[in-house]
Structures are given as structure tokens and as C-alpha cells.
Design an enzyme around this catalytic site. Structure first.
Site, short mmCIF file in Angstrom:
data_model
loop_
_atom_site.label_atom_id
_atom_site.label_comp_id
_atom_site.label_asym_id
_atom_site.label_seq_id
_atom_site.Cartn_x
_atom_site.Cartn_y
_atom_site.Cartn_z
N THR A 146 37.64 36.16 32.13
CA THR A 146 38.69 37.15 31.91
C THR A 146 38.45 37.79 30.56
O THR A 146 38.18 37.10 29.58
CB THR A 146 40.12 36.58 31.96
OG1 THR A 146 41.01 37.57 31.45
CG2 THR A 146 40.28 35.33 31.14
N ASP A 148 40.65 38.98 28.90
CA ASP A 148 41.86 38.75 28.11
C ASP A 148 41.78 37.54 27.19
O ASP A 148 42.58 37.39 26.28
CB ASP A 148 43.07 38.60 29.03
CG ASP A 148 43.35 39.88 29.81
OD1 ASP A 148 43.09 40.96 29.25
OD2 ASP A 148 43.81 39.79 30.96
N GLY A 193 45.63 44.70 26.85
CA GLY A 193 46.34 43.49 26.41
C GLY A 193 47.84 43.65 26.60
O GLY A 193 48.51 44.17 25.73
N ARG A 305 36.37 46.77 30.26
CA ARG A 305 36.01 45.62 31.10
C ARG A 305 34.77 45.87 31.96
O ARG A 305 34.30 44.93 32.62
CB ARG A 305 37.18 45.22 31.99
CG ARG A 305 37.49 46.22 33.08
CD ARG A 305 38.69 45.79 33.89
NE ARG A 305 38.85 46.65 35.05
CZ ARG A 305 39.98 46.83 35.70
NH1 ARG A 305 41.07 46.21 35.30
NH2 ARG A 305 40.04 47.62 36.74
#
Lengths: 411, 411
Positions: A146, A148, A193, A305
Site C-alpha cells: 500500500t 499509504d 492521504g 501510485r
């Protein structure tokens, strides 16, 4: 720990959740291990994650991928096998479970590797618990990914380093772009985010010296106030003519209201549609009105990403290693585990080892950005974060190029 | 043509207009020529273009840049010397002109090179006309740059190839990103180009085969209708589950109203500010409402003009060559000219030569995208454009990296 199977069993591997630049590098690692380890027969891929697999989506990866394809796969962003956002039933007596394990048996699956984030680890947990209940010998392992970086019990997640490299590089270039005119200006860069500020924090890497841009960085972990923001901007403009501000999309005020929502009751457009906007746009309008100077906002969007060209080689190699380690763990008899990165404590030489952690402890948890790394009243990032993140962005992949453009691996 | 000066004269070089990935490569070319040609003494840079120069902004480039700096400069996006958006007075009897030429004389300037787009060529025109009036021997040459590729009398402009490479690469990656889920989706990518579709047209390069994404491409040169757009989307969704649409920011309806304006009377946000939005956002809301499927819009924004990492090496080299050729032309006695690229007619081997054209014929003109290259009722691009643009995006620069990030040249 079970003893390894004596006759080779097949691997089934799937990808789940949002794309990253390196989720295919983990797939590469799984396939490489499958080809190398004698305990493994064929490597099957599930198409569209566990959701697609239940509808019959599968592919024999030992057949379809040439050696050249495999090399490309390692550098290809997004999810080669397709992905899903899907949660298995909470109730382990639901009919989905025996059906999935019946398919496992038909395909002679001994090892199921699931590459994904938080929700995907939930799938690993449920399938391994069901497997235990019925005494199945299929070993089920999660391989984290991920951008994140919000999974617990791992130093960081594959995908995060590439997102950081993309953000730091692009913000550094936007700083250059914004510095060419003499007039004062403010540029607001909105970064990914919603809940965690890990990606936005990486914008601090764009800075070349103390006081350099980006001069203000706001994460969702700290309360955001428009008035304090205005004061921060005013102070920054006294020192510098062109100001770069980096904000997480998920910043919110002390009452918990997202800043992006400040612009969302705007009404409707020509067609009667509600117009949605990001916090960058809201802050842009606020600064323009308040300071009457040149302002613009830039949303870096999905390239954070999926940029294969500005990915981190360290991240790609680690992602491949996590995939490989996942197969090794399964072959060694582990199940219900997630591969995790453990940083060896050597201050001047970064090194990680792979280990595995109980997936039940990981799933449905969230690792937020440490508050002690948020400094200057919520506008800056502590240097300890730099030491943490720097090794994750090292190295540039050699992407195959043809006709001036990257060649990726396609199904 | 005048004869070259016998004693060396100095160069003054300036940058003007919006940043590109290669405007510094042209500066590099000017400096390199200045160092190599015996007719040239020192190379001075004007800070903040002709506007900054009038306020005393100048720098001795022969002093401040080391060999390593120069190498970095060639790959550094944006404008090292700073830029301006400034038009000299139309009236050549205005006091600005003698003041500028007085400074030229004080600095022993024999050659003034101005790197810029349309407005900058206007500056070259005015200064050279004034110089002719007063019998000045300062030779004034324009070096073209603009990502927009909208200058006439040149095959293309430095800066355009890098913008194309960035757009094609990023759109190709967004195509990958959008293809991972099974559900139907539409992704709208908004690209630069208020009046000319050159940049947006380059998104066709992202396509790998006929029928591949991006399936729909809309330029400002063709009228845009919401109803035809809806029909195009409907048709595309019958063939493909994930649709990528590329649009120029400046598309407008047959009445000449910009599509981005459809969303602009939305009203005000929490603070009473008028919210502005791009056409991508307007189309996103339109498609969501009409088709009730997953839609998102992505605005590629300033990275189109300032990405040093995804720049075209061919573009960088040509930009440097244009700068070098500008000095050569000045030294040879030319003035009031712009360097232009002339494509040699060799179908399978791309080659350009530099020549020069009268700057008065160039400035305040605009080269739009040829209508005969817009096909399929304004939704696609002719293959002749591919042959035109392909050579401009070739090669990847070797950007110096440190700590995982690009090292650029800063003042």
C-alpha cells in the site's frame, strides 16, 4: 509448524486493493519463487482478486509469461492480474468458503499468496481461519502493499517508497517551476492521504536546505485551522517570494470537518450536478481572497501510485523480495501470516529482513504518522523521518523503452 | 549581412515566458557557444527577463557556473535566470529603448539572445527594430521555446517534445491504473492547451494498438458538444470497460463558450469565494450524472512543462543546438531573426537543420493543430501526426541523482 508437502503443490496468487508502482514486483517475486522452489508446481494467478476468482477468473502464469514478460512485469505499475475491493463474509459458515476451498483442491493449490493492503489482510485472515477449521493443508500468506504505509507490525509497506520518490521528485520540480517569476506567489500541492500523512510527509525530501521549499507541510494527523494557516502563509511570505505548501487531501479542522468539505456545498453546475473539489482548491481560493496574490493549486493525483518511470528501485526490489519470502514462508508450513519488514538497527547502513507476523494482528488496524515527527505547530516534519524514509527512495529502475515510451507488461 | 566584429563582444542572454523542461538546455547552448567562439567575450545573463534587466538584474555566467553546474543546467527544468511576462512599449520612441541600449553599451554587449515564446519574439522584434533605427551593432536573436508548439515558421518548438513525452508516458500509466477493476469506469485526463491542441494530441502516443486507450481525444480546434460527447462515451463503453478520455483545457462549444466555464457560475464556497474549475471536472460530473458509473478526472498540471525526469533527450539536444545556433547567427551578423527548425525530407531518418527566420513574421502569430489531423468527428488523431511527433520524444536524459532524487542547477 506443519512439515512441508512431499509432492509439489501449486501456487495461487492474487492482487487486491488500489494499484501501486510495485504490486507487480511482488507478483514477480512470487512467480520467481514458484519457479525456483522444488516444493512448488505451477503458479496460477486469480484475475480480479478473490472476487474475480469466485467467478472463475484464473490464469496459468507458468504458461503465459515469457522471460522477457517477467522482467517487464517487475517494473510495470498497477495490478497485472486485476484487483478488487471486496470483503469476504464475516460468517465463516457462509457458502463462499467451501466453494473457494473446493476450487483450491481442484487446482491442487498448496499455497495461496494474497498481495494487498488492509482489506486484503482481512481476506487472508478469514481464509486461513476457515482453513484451520476444516483442517485444510493450504497455506495462506499475505504480502503487504500500500502506498499509504498504514499497516502495523512492519517497518514500512512495499509501494510506499515509490510514492515518496514520486512526490519528492515532482514537488522539487514544481518548486523550480514556481520560482521563475519575481512576483510573490503561493503554490498549494495536494497529496494523497485521507487518514495518514505518510505520503505528504515525504514532500519534505524535496527540500535542499533549511528554509527551502516546501516551507509548509500539513498532515491529517494535526488539526488544521484556516486562521493559523493564514498566519503561517503571511510569515512565510515575509521570508520568501514563492511559497510551496504541501497538504494531505484529508486535513481537517479541530471539529473533525474535512477542509475539502468547505467547498462542497458550493451548489450545482450548469447541469444541476453537485461539484466536488479537493482541499487544495479550497485553500487556493482562500489564499487568493486573503492575500490578493498569485495562487495556484496542483493535485498530484494517481501518478503518485502508478508512476513506473519515477519508481524507487529499492522499493521494487523489496516488493519482489516480500513476494519471494511469502512463498518461502508458505513452503515452510506457515499460514495466516503476513510478510513484514524488519529494519536492522545499523544507523549508517540500511538493511531490512523479512519476517512474518500473525495476520490477525495486522488487519483492520491503521498506523498513523507519529505525532512526535510533526513539528513547528503542525507545519513541518522532524528530521528523524528523513532518516527513516531516505533509504526507501533509493535507486532508479531501468525501465525498458521503445519509441521513446516505457514498455510495460500487459495481460 | 554585416561582417563580424573584430574585437570580442559579450553575450547577453535572457529567458522569458512560461517554464519548460528545456529552456535551460537552450541557455546551456548559448553559454557553450559563447565559450567556444572567438568572437565572443563574456556571457552575461539577465535576471527575470527584459523586465528584470531594466531594473538592474544581471549576472556573469562565465563566473558563476562551474563545469558540473553547466552539465546539470542542461537537464534542469524551468528558467535558471528567472523569467517575466512583459511587453516592451509599442512606441519605439519610449524612454525604455535608449536605456536598454545604454546598458548594452556599458556591458559591451554585441549579441543579445532571448529565449522564449510568442511574446518574447515580440521583444526581439522591437529591440532589433529600435537597434536598426539608431544604427546599433548589437545583434538580437530569438531562440524559440514553448511547450505549446504554436510558433509558425518552425517545424516544432523546443519544449514541445518533452511535454509530449511526459503526457504520453503518464497517460499510458493512467491507462494501466484505470484497468485494474472489473467495473466500468471513465477517466478524464485534462491536458494543457488553451488555444492549440498540440499537447493533447500527443496523448495518442500512449496507445499501443488500434482501439487501445485513450479511446477519445478532444482538441480545442474542434467544436465540443456535450451531447455528442455523451454519445461517444456510450459507444466506447460498449467496446471497453475502462475508458480513458483526453481533453485540452481549452475545448469549447460551437458558440465559443469554454466547457470549463460550464462549471464556473457554481457560486461561492464557505468564504464567499467564486470556485473555478477545469473542463475535466465539468465532464466528470456530466458523465457521472448521465451514466451513473465510476468516473474520475485527472489534471496533469504543471509537470507537463517542468518534468526533468520524463523529458525527451532529443528535445534537450535540439534546444541546446538552437541556443548554439542563435549565437552563431548573431556572430555571423544576423539580427532580428528567430532560430527555427527545418525538417529534412527523409522519411525513415529524422533529421533537422537550424536556420533563421525574420522574427517579425513569427511574433504575434499562432500555429494551431492542423484540422486535417483531427479525425473521427473530432475524437481522434491522424497517423500522420504520429510520424511527425515520434522523433521528438526519443531518448531519456541521464539526470544526475543524489540521495534518490534529481540534482538540478540552482542560482
Amino acid at each position: 509448524m506443519n512439515t512441508p508437502s512431499r509432492t509439489p503443490k501449486n501456487i495461487l496468487v492474487g492482487q487486491s486493493g488500489g494499484p501501486t508502482a510495485v504490486i507487480n514486483a511482488s507478483l514477480y517475486g512470487v512467480i520467481a519463487a514458484g519457479h525456483e522452489l522444488p516444493e512448488v508446481g505451477r503458479v496460477y494467478g486469480m484475475l480480479g482478486g478473490i472476487e474475480g476468482f469466485q467467478k472463475g477468473g484464473q490464469i496459468d502464469l507458468s504458461e503465459v509469461l515469457s522471460k522477457a514478460d517477467l522482467k517487464r512485469l517487475k517494473h510495470t505499475p498497477a495490478a497485472y492480474l486485476g484487483s478488487c475491493r471486496y470483503k469476504l463474509p464475516e460468517d465463516l459458515t457462509a457458502p463462499a468458503y467451501p466453494l473457494i476451498f473446493k476450487k483450491f483442491a481442484e487446482m491442487n493449490i498448496g499455497y495461496f499468496l494474497y498481495i494487498g493492503g488492509n482489506d486484503s489482510m482481512d481476506t487472508v485472515s478469514k481464509l486461513s481461519r476457515y482453513g484451520n477449521q476444516i483442517g485444510s493443508d493450504v497455506r495462506i500468506i499475505g504480502v503487504p502493499k500500500t502506498i499509504d504505509n498504514d499497516l502495523i507490525l512492519t517497518d514500512h509497506t512495499p509501494g510506499y517508497g515509490s510514492a515518496c520518490k514520486y512526490v519528492a521528485t515532482t514537488v522539487r520540480e514544481i518548486c523550480l517551476d514556481s520560482s521563475v517569476y519575481h512576483n510573490k506567489s503561493v503554490t498549494i500541492v495536494e497529496l494523497m492521504g485521507r487518514h495518514a500523512g505518510w505520503i505528504t510527509a515525504a514532500s519534505v525530501l524535496a527540500r535542499k536546505y533549511e528554509g527551502d521549499n516546501p516551507v509548509l507541510i500539513y498532515l491529517p494527523e494535526a488539526d488544521f485551522s484556516m486562521e493559523l494557516f493564514a498566519a503561517d502563509i503571511e510569515k512565510a511570505l515575509q521570508k520568501k517570494k514563492n511559497i510551496i505548501v504541501c497538504v494531505s487531501e484529508g486535513i481537517s479542522d479541530p471539529e473533525g470537518r474535512f477542509i475539502c468539505e468547505y467547498g462542497n456545498h458550493v451548489g450545482t453546475d450548469t447541469f444541476g450536478h453537485k461539484m466536488l473539489t479537493g482541499c487544495g482548491k479550497v485553500l487556493e481560493e482562500f489564499v487568493r481572497e486573503r492575500f490578493q496574490i498569485k495562487v495556484r493549486s496542483v493535485e498530484l493525483n494517481v501518478s503518485q501510485r502508478c508512476s513506473g518511470m519515477i519508481a524507487s528501485l529499492a522499493d521494487i526490489e523489496e516488493a519482489a523480495r516480500a513476494g519471494y519470502a511469502g512463498v518461502e514462508a508458505a513452503v515452510a508450513g506457515e499460514t495466516g501470516k503476513m510478510i513484514s519488514f524488519y529494519r536492522l538497527d545499523q544507523s549508517d547502513h540500511y538493511q531490512i529482513n523479512c519476517r512474518f507476523v500473525d495476520v490477525d494482528e495486522v488487519c483492520n488496524q491503521e498506523k498513523i504518522f507519529p505525532v512526535e515527527w510533526i513539528t513547528s505547530h503542525g507545519t513541518d516534519i522532524h528530521k528523524d523521518f528523513l532518516a527513516y524514509v531516505m533509504p526507501l527512495i533509493q535507486g532508479t529502475p531501468e525501465v525498458e523503452m521503445k519509441d521513446g515510451l516505457p514498455v510495460y507488461c500487459y495481460r
